[in-house]
Design a protein around this motif. Structure first.
Motif, PDB file in Angstrom:
ATOM      1  N   THR A   1      48.326  74.045  39.921  1.00 14.49           N
ATOM      2  CA  THR A   1      46.878  73.847  39.964  1.00 14.49           C
ATOM      3  C   THR A   1      46.466  72.777  38.956  1.00 14.49           C
ATOM      4  N   THR A   2      47.076  71.623  39.086  1.00 17.12           N
ATOM      5  CA  THR A   2      46.794  70.467  38.237  1.00 17.12           C
ATOM      6  C   THR A   2      46.507  69.277  39.151  1.00 17.12           C
ATOM      7  N   ARG A   3      45.984  68.193  38.568  1.00 19.14           N
ATOM      8  CA  ARG A   3      45.740  66.994  39.375  1.00 19.14           C
ATOM      9  C   ARG A   3      47.038  66.505  40.014  1.00 19.14           C
ATOM     10  N   HIS A   4      48.123  66.574  39.276  1.00 18.54           N
ATOM     11  CA  HIS A   4      49.416  66.154  39.837  1.00 18.54           C
ATOM     12  C   HIS A   4      49.822  67.090  40.980  1.00 18.54           C
ATOM     13  N   GLY A   5      49.583  68.378  40.802  1.00 10.55           N
ATOM     14  CA  GLY A   5      49.888  69.343  41.865  1.00 10.55           C
ATOM     15  C   GLY A   5      49.032  69.099  43.099  1.00 10.55           C
ATOM     16  N   TYR A   6      47.741  68.750  42.892  1.00  7.44           N
ATOM     17  CA  TYR A   6      46.853  68.451  44.026  1.00  7.44           C
ATOM     18  C   TYR A   6      47.358  67.227  44.788  1.00  7.44           C
ATOM     19  N   LYS A   7      47.809  66.201  44.026  1.00  8.10           N
ATOM     20  CA  LYS A   7      48.326  64.995  44.665  1.00  8.10           C
ATOM     21  C   LYS A   7      49.593  65.322  45.464  1.00  8.10           C
ATOM     22  N   GLN A   8      50.491  66.114  44.873  1.00  3.90           N
ATOM     23  CA  GLN A   8      51.710  66.502  45.581  1.00  3.90           C
ATOM     24  C   GLN A   8      51.373  67.261  46.865  1.00  3.90           C
ATOM     25  N   MET A   9      50.379  68.158  46.782  1.00  2.04           N
ATOM     26  CA  MET A   9      49.981  68.936  47.958  1.00  2.04           C
ATOM     27  C   MET A   9      49.449  68.024  49.053  1.00  2.04           C
ATOM     28  N   LEU A  10      48.562  67.102  48.689  1.00  2.00           N
ATOM     29  CA  LEU A  10      47.988  66.190  49.681  1.00  2.00           C
ATOM     30  C   LEU A  10      49.072  65.308  50.302  1.00  2.00           C
ATOM     31  N   ASP A  11      49.978  64.778  49.481  1.00  2.49           N
ATOM     32  CA  ASP A  11      51.077  63.965  50.000  1.00  2.49           C
ATOM     33  C   ASP A  11      51.974  64.784  50.931  1.00  2.49           C
ATOM     34  N   TRP A  12      52.253  66.030  50.535  1.00  3.95           N
ATOM     35  CA  TRP A  12      53.083  66.927  51.346  1.00  3.95           C
ATOM     36  C   TRP A  12      52.424  67.186  52.698  1.00  3.95           C
ATOM     37  N   MET A  13      51.125  67.483  52.689  1.00  2.71           N
ATOM     38  CA  MET A  13      50.420  67.736  53.959  1.00  2.71           C
ATOM     39  C   MET A  13      50.446  66.500  54.840  1.00  2.71           C
ATOM     40  N   ARG A  14      50.167  65.338  54.263  1.00  2.00           N
ATOM     41  CA  ARG A  14      50.116  64.095  55.043  1.00  2.00           C
ATOM     42  C   ARG A  14      51.483  63.707  55.605  1.00  2.00           C
ATOM     43  N   ALA A  15      52.547  64.199  54.999  1.00  2.00           N
ATOM     44  CA  ALA A  15      53.895  63.895  55.505  1.00  2.00           C
ATOM     45  C   ALA A  15      54.134  64.520  56.877  1.00  2.00           C
ATOM     46  N   PHE A  16      53.327  65.515  57.259  1.00  2.00           N
ATOM     47  CA  PHE A  16      53.484  66.186  58.548  1.00  2.00           C
ATOM     48  C   PHE A  16      52.730  65.498  59.676  1.00  2.00           C
ATOM     49  N   GLY A  17      51.779  64.626  59.343  1.00  2.00           N
ATOM     50  CA  GLY A  17      50.997  63.949  60.371  1.00  2.00           C
ATOM     51  C   GLY A  17      49.638  63.544  59.839  1.00  2.00           C
ATOM     52  N   SER A  18      48.726  63.279  60.744  1.00  2.00           N
ATOM     53  CA  SER A  18      47.379  62.846  60.381  1.00  2.00           C
ATOM     54  C   SER A  18      46.528  64.071  60.014  1.00  2.00           C
ATOM     55  N   LEU A  19      46.215  64.204  58.727  1.00  2.00           N
ATOM     56  CA  LEU A  19      45.485  65.365  58.223  1.00  2.00           C
ATOM     57  C   LEU A  19      44.018  65.291  58.636  1.00  2.00           C
ATOM     58  N   GLN A  20      43.572  66.246  59.450  1.00  2.00           N
ATOM     59  CA  GLN A  20      42.207  66.271  59.971  1.00  2.00           C
ATOM     60  C   GLN A  20      41.228  66.960  59.022  1.00  2.00           C
ATOM     61  N   ARG A  21      41.640  68.080  58.458  1.00  2.00           N
ATOM     62  CA  ARG A  21      40.796  68.832  57.531  1.00  2.00           C
ATOM     63  C   ARG A  21      41.653  69.885  56.842  1.00  2.00           C
ATOM     64  N   VAL A  22      41.071  70.471  55.785  1.00  2.00           N
ATOM     65  CA  VAL A  22      41.764  71.509  55.027  1.00  2.00           C
ATOM     66  C   VAL A  22      40.817  72.681  54.832  1.00  2.00           C
ATOM     67  N   GLY A  23      41.301  73.885  55.091  1.00  2.00           N
ATOM     68  CA  GLY A  23      40.548  75.102  54.811  1.00  2.00           C
ATOM     69  C   GLY A  23      41.029  75.677  53.496  1.00  2.00           C
ATOM     70  N   ILE A  24      40.095  75.910  52.572  1.00  2.00           N
ATOM     71  CA  ILE A  24      40.447  76.409  51.241  1.00  2.00           C
ATOM     72  C   ILE A  24      39.717  77.713  50.981  1.00  2.00           C
ATOM     73  N   GLU A  25      40.453  78.729  50.546  1.00  2.00           N
ATOM     74  CA  GLU A  25      39.834  79.989  50.133  1.00  2.00           C
ATOM     75  C   GLU A  25      39.306  79.822  48.715  1.00  2.00           C
ATOM     76  N   ALA A  26      38.172  80.431  48.433  1.00  2.00           N
ATOM     77  CA  ALA A  26      37.613  80.504  47.076  1.00  2.00           C
ATOM     78  C   ALA A  26      37.368  79.136  46.447  1.00  2.00           C
ATOM     79  N   THR A  27      36.564  78.299  47.095  1.00  2.00           N
ATOM     80  CA  THR A  27      36.282  76.971  46.554  1.00  2.00           C
ATOM     81  C   THR A  27      35.374  77.031  45.330  1.00  2.00           C
ATOM     82  N   GLY A  28      34.730  78.165  45.085  1.00  2.00           N
ATOM     83  CA  GLY A  28      33.841  78.281  43.936  1.00  2.00           C
ATOM     84  C   GLY A  28      34.546  78.717  42.674  1.00  2.00           C
ATOM     85  N   THR A  29      35.788  79.186  42.773  1.00  2.00           N
ATOM     86  CA  THR A  29      36.502  79.659  41.586  1.00  2.00           C
ATOM     87  C   THR A  29      37.787  78.871  41.418  1.00  2.00           C
ATOM     88  N   TYR A  30      38.911  79.473  41.729  1.00  4.10           N
ATOM     89  CA  TYR A  30      40.200  78.811  41.515  1.00  4.10           C
ATOM     90  C   TYR A  30      40.371  77.566  42.371  1.00  4.10           C
TER      91      TYR A  30
END
Length: 153
Positions: free
Chosen positions: A42-71
């Motif tokens: 849960t760091t900026r580097h971790g967020y970048k790794q996650m986004l890069d990982w997701m994009r490696a599967f194809g064209s990322l249309q959207r992301v659903g996130i649980e608990a956007t107001g807290t963690y």
């Protein structure tokens, strides 16, 4: 927590189950089939790794996130700055969770399924205004009254 690593060249949707130290992400393809799931810091580097990982599967249309107001607040801001459409996903109903138990991979996959179908979703608040910043900066129990003239009244 790596799942199978099928690659898709098509359009994909991500889902994230948020936690204090690790977020668990999942990706589904254009047919709503789970491609993989994995944990990220849960760091900026971790967020970048996650986004890069997701994009490696194809064209990322959207992301659903649980608990956007807290963690998930930091991840929400990161994804929005990257130009990704983000949907806030509500947790599954308690009866369903009790039946299957707590499983972070399944929760991330369910967030991706919800974002894919547009169910149990909402547009998250931007959380970038002065009041939001003041409200998040200190615990409520220790928060002193704001000084006169402060926008945080």
């Amino acid at each position: 927590m790596e799942g199978n690593q099928e690659r898709s060249a098509g359009r994909i949707v991500g889902g994230v189950d948020t936690h204090k130290d690790l977020h668990v992400a999942a990706v589904v393809d254009e047919c709503d089939r789970v491609l993989a799931s994995q944990s990220f810091a849960t760091t900026r580097h971790g967020y970048k790794q996650m986004l890069d990982w997701m994009r490696a599967f194809g064209s990322l249309q959207r992301v659903g996130i649980e608990a956007t107001g807290t963690y998930g607040a930091g991840l929400l801001r990161y994804m929005q700055k990257a130009g990704i459409e983000v949907l806030e996903v509500t947790t599954p109903d308690k009866h369903d969770r009790r039946k299957r138990g707590k499983n972070d991979d399944l929760d991330a996959q369910n967030a991706a399924h919800a974002a894919f179908a547009g169910k149990r979703t909402a547009t998250p608040k931007s959380r970038n205004g002065m009041i939001d910043l003041c409200a998040c900066s200190r615990p409520a129990a220790r928060r002193p009254s704001p000084p006169d003239g402060s926008p945080c009244r």
